[in-house]
Design an enzyme around this catalytic site. Structure first.
Site, mmCIF file in Angstrom:
data_model
loop_
_atom_site.group_PDB
_atom_site.id
_atom_site.type_symbol
_atom_site.label_atom_id
_atom_site.label_comp_id
_atom_site.label_asym_id
_atom_site.label_seq_id
_atom_site.Cartn_x
_atom_site.Cartn_y
_atom_site.Cartn_z
ATOM 1 N N VAL A 40 40.780 35.485 42.000
ATOM 2 C CA VAL A 40 40.578 36.431 40.911
ATOM 3 C C VAL A 40 39.861 37.668 41.425
ATOM 4 O O VAL A 40 38.848 37.582 42.121
ATOM 5 C CB VAL A 40 39.797 35.782 39.752
ATOM 6 C CG1 VAL A 40 39.590 36.778 38.621
ATOM 7 C CG2 VAL A 40 40.555 34.565 39.231
ATOM 8 N N THR B 194 36.974 33.149 43.538
ATOM 9 C CA THR B 194 36.698 34.572 43.363
ATOM 10 C C THR B 194 37.127 35.329 44.617
ATOM 11 O O THR B 194 37.264 34.748 45.696
ATOM 12 C CB THR B 194 35.205 34.843 43.151
ATOM 13 O OG1 THR B 194 34.493 34.576 44.379
ATOM 14 C CG2 THR B 194 34.633 33.980 42.036
ATOM 15 N N ASP B 195 37.329 36.630 44.478
ATOM 16 C CA ASP B 195 37.414 37.472 45.659
ATOM 17 C C ASP B 195 36.024 37.503 46.292
ATOM 18 O O ASP B 195 35.039 37.013 45.709
ATOM 19 C CB ASP B 195 37.877 38.880 45.266
ATOM 20 C CG ASP B 195 38.595 39.608 46.394
ATOM 21 O OD1 ASP B 195 38.431 39.188 47.561
ATOM 22 O OD2 ASP B 195 39.308 40.582 46.120
ATOM 23 N N ALA B 196 35.913 38.049 47.484
ATOM 24 C CA ALA B 196 34.631 38.045 48.204
ATOM 25 C C ALA B 196 33.544 38.720 47.368
ATOM 26 O O ALA B 196 33.712 39.847 46.891
ATOM 27 C CB ALA B 196 34.783 38.747 49.543
ATOM 28 N N MET B 197 32.431 38.031 47.195
ATOM 29 C CA MET B 197 31.351 38.527 46.353
ATOM 30 C C MET B 197 30.447 39.539 47.050
ATOM 31 O O MET B 197 29.484 40.007 46.449
ATOM 32 C CB MET B 197 30.509 37.352 45.842
ATOM 33 C CG MET B 197 31.194 36.536 44.769
ATOM 34 S SD MET B 197 31.387 37.490 43.262
ATOM 35 C CE MET B 197 31.664 36.202 42.055
#
Length: 420
Positions: free
Chosen positions: A309, A347-350
């Protein structure tokens, strides 16, 4: 091997909970068959795997048999037994997919030794993502991943960005014949060629020890101003993109390397870059359904294990500036309920500016998990993010059922792909 440690630590990890009395009488015989299956499942297409599956799951045509013990039953038992043997700390750590540097505190990891072993003993993370700086040679890469796996009490995801084109960490570093950009494959429109190309990527990734590819890009490129996606997309026609996404998923997962559909809900129309700024797309839910969701739906039906996401916001849909990666509406209502995705949401990289400019590591991780993410990718401060979710579960702010849901999904993919 991680499975040995699991078996020792949990005792009944491979126990069979058959429904009928006749099935129970065959537990001992099936025990040996299941172990053969687990070893064989590393290469799904092998004759050994097929023979093991047949031996374990052959229907017994006797009047005494009350139920057939299926592959799904075996998988569910393995997940339940593993989950029952995990501590709260181990479950929470398993929600994180981090770099080896984040795990160990070492500035550049190119080998797995005491620092890796000690770190995995402290934090049983769900997965590790590797970049070009971690790769020096074929032998070095194989040894690093193999040693890392041997130190972990639980099965590990080993992930990498390997799309082809300009995003090919392994092929670029090891000077392999590289798959052309997705844009070129999209222009050709040959689904069989696409299947073959991504099966090839899966084969070489698997040979080094990787089991997750953060690809394919399922975004439909509807904006020529989109520099973040560019030639990484298969193109602007949602139906053609969907066909090639399906080919990618089937090709790479035929090698037991998990595919990751990204970047949901679709950022092909964006004019910014989430790596460096906050990005909002001005799409209605009708536009998303007509264009952006189409490849994701196709990839989900093809059996993709992961959906990544994005950090974009879709203010016309959510009525907020909240990133999709922290939106319950995007992840639970749309991705889970409307599109029917049952796999792992990551998630995409935070550590991207679209998150770090507005949220602390703790806020981002907790917000994403509460909104429906199963795995948090690369929080800026892994330890603080881990402690925040651990505290929230310990205090009752997050229910144990919610935590177990995500851990079950993660374990299901791992065992289904033969990661033991």
């Amino acid at each position: 091997m991680a499975v040995v440690l699991i078996a020792v630590g949990m005792g009944c990890f491979f126990g069979i909970h058959a429904a009928g009395s006749a099935v129970k009488q065959h537990q001992a015989a099936r025990e040996e068959s299941r172990q053969e299956l687990l070893e064989a499942s590393r290469v799904e297409e092998s004759a050994q795997a097929q023979a093991a599956v047949a031996a374990l799951f052959e229907t017994e045509s006797t009047e005494e048999t009350e139920s057939t013990y299926t592959k799904e039953d075996a998988l569910n038992d393995m997940v339940e037994d593993t989950l029952a043997g995990m501590t709260l700390e181990q479950k929470v750590a398993g929600l994180f997919f981090v770099t080896p540097e984040q795990l160990t505190g070492v500035s550049q990891v190119v080998a797995a030794g005491d620092a890796t072993r000690e770190s995995l003993e402290k934090y049983s993370v769900g997965g590790l993502i590797y970049f070009a700086k971690n790769i020096q040679s074929e032998d070095q890469l194989k040894e690093m991943l193999s040693n890392t796996a041997s130190y972990s009490l639980f099965p590990l995801f080993f992930g990498v960005d390997e799309e082809g084109g300009k995003v090919a960490r392994v092929a670029d570093t090891l000077k392999l014949d590289k798959t052309v950009p997705m844009g070129e494959i999209g222009a050709a429109g040959d689904t069989q060629a696409a299947y073959d190309a991504y099966q090839n990527i899966g084969n070489y990734l698997s040979s080094y020890g990787f089991n997750v590819d953060f690809a394919p890009v399922a975004d439909v490129k509807t904006s020529n101003l989109n520099l973040e996606i560019g030639s990484r997309s298969f193109g602007k026609d949602p139906d053609k993109v969907a066909e090639l996404v399906e080919a990618f998923v089937k090709g790479i997962q035929s090698t037991n390397v998990s595919a990751t559909l990204k970047h949901f809900p679709g950022q092909g129309s964006s004019k910014g870059d989430t790596h460096i700024e906050n990005v909002n797309i001005d799409s209605s839910i009708a536009a998303l359904r007509k264009v952006d969701f189409v490849p994701f739906e196709k990839g989900i039906k093809a059996g993709a294990d992961f959906v990544m996401v994005s950090h974009i916001s879709v203010s016309r849909v959510t009525e907020t500036a909240q990133p999709a990666s922290m939106s319950e509406l995007i992840m639970k209502t749309i991705l889970r309920e409307e599109l029917g995705f049952e796999g792992v949401i990551i998630t995409d990289a935070m550590d991207m500016a679209s998150i770090t400019d507005k949220y602390s590591s703790e806020e981002a991780a907790l917000g994403a998990f509460e909104a429906g993410a199963d795995i948090i990718l690369m929080p800026t401060d892994f330890e603080e993010a881990y402690k925040t979710i651990l505290s929230a579960v310990d205090s009752g702010e997050i229910g144990m059922d919610r935590l177990d849901e995500s851990v079950q999904r993660i374990l299901t993919v791992k065992f289904m792909r033969g990661i033991i």
